[in-house]
Design an enzyme around this catalytic site. Structure first.
Site, mmCIF file in Angstrom:
data_model
loop_
_atom_site.group_PDB
_atom_site.id
_atom_site.type_symbol
_atom_site.label_atom_id
_atom_site.label_comp_id
_atom_site.label_asym_id
_atom_site.label_seq_id
_atom_site.Cartn_x
_atom_site.Cartn_y
_atom_site.Cartn_z
ATOM 1 N N HIS A 7 65.823 44.636 16.318
ATOM 2 C CA HIS A 7 64.901 43.547 15.984
ATOM 3 C C HIS A 7 63.649 43.622 16.855
ATOM 4 O O HIS A 7 62.522 43.419 16.369
ATOM 5 C CB HIS A 7 65.616 42.206 16.175
ATOM 6 C CG HIS A 7 64.840 41.016 15.757
ATOM 7 N ND1 HIS A 7 64.407 40.808 14.461
ATOM 8 C CD2 HIS A 7 64.400 39.946 16.472
ATOM 9 C CE1 HIS A 7 63.750 39.660 14.404
ATOM 10 N NE2 HIS A 7 63.722 39.118 15.614
ATOM 11 N N ASP A 38 61.299 46.174 15.520
ATOM 12 C CA ASP A 38 60.578 45.649 14.344
ATOM 13 C C ASP A 38 59.384 44.812 14.782
ATOM 14 O O ASP A 38 58.279 44.950 14.250
ATOM 15 C CB ASP A 38 61.497 44.782 13.475
ATOM 16 C CG ASP A 38 62.522 45.578 12.705
ATOM 17 O OD1 ASP A 38 62.339 46.801 12.553
ATOM 18 O OD2 ASP A 38 63.514 44.966 12.255
#
Length: 116
Positions: free
Chosen positions: A77, A80
């Site tokens: 995450h 990202d």
């Protein structure tokens, strides 16, 4: 998984998020013709992005040095977020330039109208 294994990922998420926020604010300022403010904000976005990249580089160096970095959903995450912050900053720079061109052309058109 140890808490320390998540710490750097959360720092990347927060720092990249700040960078993206500055980039979006810079675009908004440029749309309003506030180019000095837009440039200040894009500079802040760059600083935050650099910090996030430094955190990522430290993890890469750790892994390359033989100390594996635990891969988990939070780490993924964070990557990202870093990627999106990078794209936002690059696009913000382009959009600031485009808005500046638009404002300059509008000013030239107004000058021409006054002469007619």
């Amino acid at each position: 998984m140890r808490e320390e294994d998540y710490q750097v990922s959360f720092e990347i998420i927060a720092t990249a998020g700040d960078s993206k926020g500055y980039s979006m604010d810079a675009i908004c300022d440029a749309r309003k013709g506030k180019f000095d403010s837009a440039n200040e904000k894009i500079n802040e976005a760059n600083k935050k992005l650099l910090k996030a990249h430094e955190l990522q580089t430290d993890m890469i160096a750790q892994e390359a040095g033989g100390d594996p970095v635990p891969v988990n959903i939070i780490l993924i995450h964070s990557q990202d977020h870093l990627t999106m912050a990078n794209v936002a900053e690059e696009l913000a720079e382009e959009m600031i330039s485009l808005y500046k061109t638009i404002y300059d052309l509008k000013a030239e058109i107004e000058d021409i109208k006054k002469k007619i």
